[in-house]
Enzyme design. Structure first.
Site, PDB file in Angstrom:
ATOM      1  N   ARG A  41       0.791  -1.238   0.000  1.00  0.00           N
ATOM      2  CA  ARG A  41       0.000   0.000   0.000  1.00  0.00           C
ATOM      3  C   ARG A  41       0.821   1.285   0.000  1.00  0.00           C
ATOM      4  O   ARG A  41       0.487   2.225  -0.717  1.00  0.00           O
ATOM      5  CB  ARG A  41      -1.008   0.012   1.160  1.00  0.00           C
ATOM      6  CG  ARG A  41      -1.992  -1.152   1.139  1.00  0.00           C
ATOM      7  CD  ARG A  41      -2.681  -1.302  -0.194  1.00  0.00           C
ATOM      8  NE  ARG A  41      -3.640  -2.394  -0.162  1.00  0.00           N
ATOM      9  CZ  ARG A  41      -3.965  -3.136  -1.205  1.00  0.00           C
ATOM     10  NH1 ARG A  41      -3.398  -2.916  -2.380  1.00  0.00           N
ATOM     11  NH2 ARG A  41      -4.848  -4.101  -1.094  1.00  0.00           N
TER      12      ARG A  41
ATOM     13  N   ASP B  71      -6.474  -1.275   4.770  1.00  0.00           N
ATOM     14  CA  ASP B  71      -5.835  -0.715   3.580  1.00  0.00           C
ATOM     15  C   ASP B  71      -6.123   0.770   3.372  1.00  0.00           C
ATOM     16  O   ASP B  71      -5.269   1.523   2.926  1.00  0.00           O
ATOM     17  CB  ASP B  71      -6.222  -1.529   2.343  1.00  0.00           C
ATOM     18  CG  ASP B  71      -5.539  -2.888   2.350  1.00  0.00           C
ATOM     19  OD1 ASP B  71      -4.430  -2.977   2.922  1.00  0.00           O
ATOM     20  OD2 ASP B  71      -6.095  -3.850   1.803  1.00  0.00           O
TER      21      ASP B  71
HETATM   22  N1  ARG Z   1      -5.704  -8.403   6.669  1.00  0.00           N
HETATM   23  C1  ARG Z   1      -4.647  -8.136   5.768  1.00  0.00           C
HETATM   24  C2  ARG Z   1      -4.044  -6.791   5.997  1.00  0.00           C
HETATM   25  O1  ARG Z   1      -4.655  -5.987   6.637  1.00  0.00           O
HETATM   26  C3  ARG Z   1      -5.029  -8.371   4.342  1.00  0.00           C
HETATM   27  C4  ARG Z   1      -6.094  -7.511   3.763  1.00  0.00           C
HETATM   28  C5  ARG Z   1      -6.106  -7.776   2.322  1.00  0.00           C
HETATM   29  N2  ARG Z   1      -7.268  -7.594   1.601  1.00  0.00           N
HETATM   30  C6  ARG Z   1      -7.954  -8.580   0.998  1.00  0.00           C
HETATM   31  N3  ARG Z   1      -8.721  -8.245   0.038  1.00  0.00           N
HETATM   32  N4  ARG Z   1      -7.843  -9.821   1.335  1.00  0.00           N
HETATM   33  O2  ARG Z   1      -2.955  -6.510   5.555  1.00  0.00           O
END
Ligand code: ARG
Length: 392
Positions: free
Chosen positions: A93, A122
Site C-alpha cells: 500500500r 488498507d
Molecule cells: N488483513 C490483511 C491486511 O490488513 C489483508 C487484507 C487484504 N485484503 C484482501 N482483500 N484480502 O494486511
C-alpha cells in the site's frame, strides 16, 4: 475541471468508482494500476478503465521497486504481524500511495482516490501514505461514500453506464496478491471455526497432494540479500517468484489466523506466503550463526514494533526509517548459505554456513578437542548466581 488520480485494480469496485467520481464530483478521472505480483493484460485493463470513463490510464510494473524498497527491508526486519502474517498486502500500500502522489504531481491533480473498503486496514495505509507525502492532496474514498449496498447494485450500475466488467465468475473470497504473498478473506472464512476449504488457496498445494520425496534447496545470502538458489544466481524478483512456485508445490507457507485489525475488528484471514516463509526462515537462521546473543535477542523486540508500524500504515515515518537503519546496520555480517528441506507442507533448515560464522566447534564440542575453559565456568557461576542466593 477537477482532476482525480484513482488507484485502479480493474475490478468491479474501482471500475464503478471511475464513473461515480466523474459524475459526483464532475471530475476528470485518471486511473493508475500497479503490478506488484501478477501481471494483468494491459490492453484489457485500459479498455475497462476507458469504458468506465477514465481520461487516461497509467499501468506500471512495480515489482522490482516493491521487492527492493519494501520486501527487502521487511525481510531484514523479519516482519510478521502478530507473529504470523508476513505483511504482503500492508507492504504494497505505501508504494501505491507513493505513486499516486507522484502521478498527481505530474498531472497537476489536486485529488487522489482509492477503492479500499471503509472497515479495513488498507484505507489507513493508502491515506496515511498519501498524507505523509503530500498533505495538500484531497483524498476520495468512494466505497465509504456511495450508496451501493451490494455487488448486484454495482453490477446494475456498471451495465447501465456501459462499464466493461470481468465476465469470469467472482471468487467467493476477497483476495489480494503480490510477490510477497496472497491474502484471502471473506466468504466462508468468516467463520473462524471452519477449516478453510481448499478452493480458498491460490498458490499452495495441500500437504497430501505434494510430491512424496523431499526437495532440498540452498539459498546463498550476500550482505543480507538472497542472491542465489541452488547455486544459480538470481535477482530478487525472479528468486521470490521461483520460491513461491517451489514452496507452493510443496505446500509450504500457509497461515490461518484471527488477527487484530487497526480499526478494532478481529478478522479471520488466510495467507499463503511460500517465498516469504522460506526467505525469513533462511535469513533468521543465518543470523543465528553470525550475530551475537545480545544483538539477536534485542532485535526481536524491534521486529515486533516494526511489524506493527507496517501493519498500521506508518510506513512513511521517522521510526520506520530509523528501524530500517538499525536492521541494515549489521547486514554486512549476514553472508553465507542456508540449506533447507521441503516436504509435505513442512519446511526445515538442515544446514547453515558462513565465512562470518561465530560458531566455534573447538568451544562447542564435547569431544577431546574441547578448548572451552571449564575452570572459568566456576567463577562465572559464583558471581552470576550471587544476587539470588538464599541466606539462611
Ligand atoms: N488483513 C490483511 C491486511 O490488513 C489483508 C487484507 C487484504 N485484503 C484482501 N482483500 N484480502 O494486511
Amino acid at each position: 475541471m477537477k482532476k482525480v488520480v484513482l488507484a485502479y485494480s480493474g475490478g468491479l469496485d474501482t471500475s464503478c468508482a471511475v464513473r461515480w467520481i466523474r459524475d459526483t464530483y464532475s471530475a476528470e478521472v485518471i486511473c493508475f494500476s500497479a503490478f506488484l505480483g501478477e501481471v494483468q493484460d494491459r490492453k484489457v485493463l485500459t479498455q475497462r478503465a476507458r469504458s468506465a470513463g477514465a481520461s487516461k490510464v497509467y499501468i506500471e510494473d512495480l515489482k522490482k521497486e516493491f521487492a527492493h524498497d519494501f520486501v527487502r527491508p521487511a525481510l531484514w526486519a523479519h516482519a510478521k504481524y502478530e507473529g504470523k502474517y508476513f505483511l504482503a498486502t500492508a507492504l504494497g500500500r505505501p508504494l501505491i500511495a507513493k505513486r499516486l502522489v507522484q502521478i498527481a504531481a505530474k498531472e497537476r491533480a489536486g485529488c487522489v482516490a482509492h477503492g479500499c473498503s471503509g472497515k479495513g486496514n488498507d484505507q489507513v495505509r493508502v491515506e496515511l501514505g498519501v498524507r505523509s507525502l503530500n498533505s495538500k492532496l484531497k483524498i476520495l474514498a468512494p466505497l465509504r461514500e456511495w450508496s451501493f449496498s451490494s455487488r448486484e447494485e454495482e453490477i446494475a450500475y456498471a451495465k447501465k453506464h456501459g462499464i466493461l466488467v470481468s465476465a469470469t465468475k467472482k471468487s467467493p473470497y476477497s483476495i489480494d496478491k503480490n510477490i510477497w504473498g496472497v491474502s484471502i478473506e471473506a466468504g466462508v472464512l468468516e467463520d473462524p471455526w471452519r477449516e478453510p476449504p481448499e478452493d480458498a488457496y491460490r498458490i499452495t498445494r495441500p500437504p497430501d497432494r505434494t510430491p512424496k520425496a523431499p526437495y532440498y534447496l540452498t539459498i546463498d545470502f550476500t550482505a543480507g540479500i538472497p542472491v542465489s538458489l541452488n547455486g544459480k544466481r538470481m535477482s530478487l524478483v525472479p528468486l521470490i517468484e521461483r520460491l513461491n512456485a517451489l514452496g507452493g508445490r510443496y505446500g509450504a507457507g500457509r497461515m490461518d489466523l484471527v488477527e487484530n485489525r487497526l480499526v478494532g475488528i478481529k478478522s479471520r484471514e488466510v495467507y499463503e506466503a511460500p517465498a516469504a516463509t522460506i526467505l525469513n526462515l533462511a535469513h533468521e537462521e543465518l543470523e543465528s550463526l553470525v550475530l551475537d546473543r545480545e544483538l539477536m535477542h534485542y532485535k526481536r523486540l524491534l521486529s515486533e514494533k516494526y511489524s506493527e508500524l507496517v501493519y498500521y500504515g506508518l510506513w512513511f515515518t521517522p521510526l520506520r526509517e530509523a528501524l530500517d537503519q538499525f536492521f541494515a546496520s549489521y547486514q554486512n555480517r549476514v553472508t553465507g548459505s542456508v540449506r533447507m528441506k521441503l516436504q509435505c507442507g513442512s519446511l526445515a533448515v538442515v544446514g547453515r554456513r558462513s565465512p562470518r560464522s561465530l560458531y566455534s566447534e573447538r568451544l562447542a564440542t564435547y569431544s577431546a578437542r574441547d578448548e572451552f575453559d571449564r575452570a572459568a565456568a566456576e567463577g562465572f557461576l559464583k558471581i552470576w548466581g550471587l544476587p539470588y542466593e538464599k541466606k539462611r
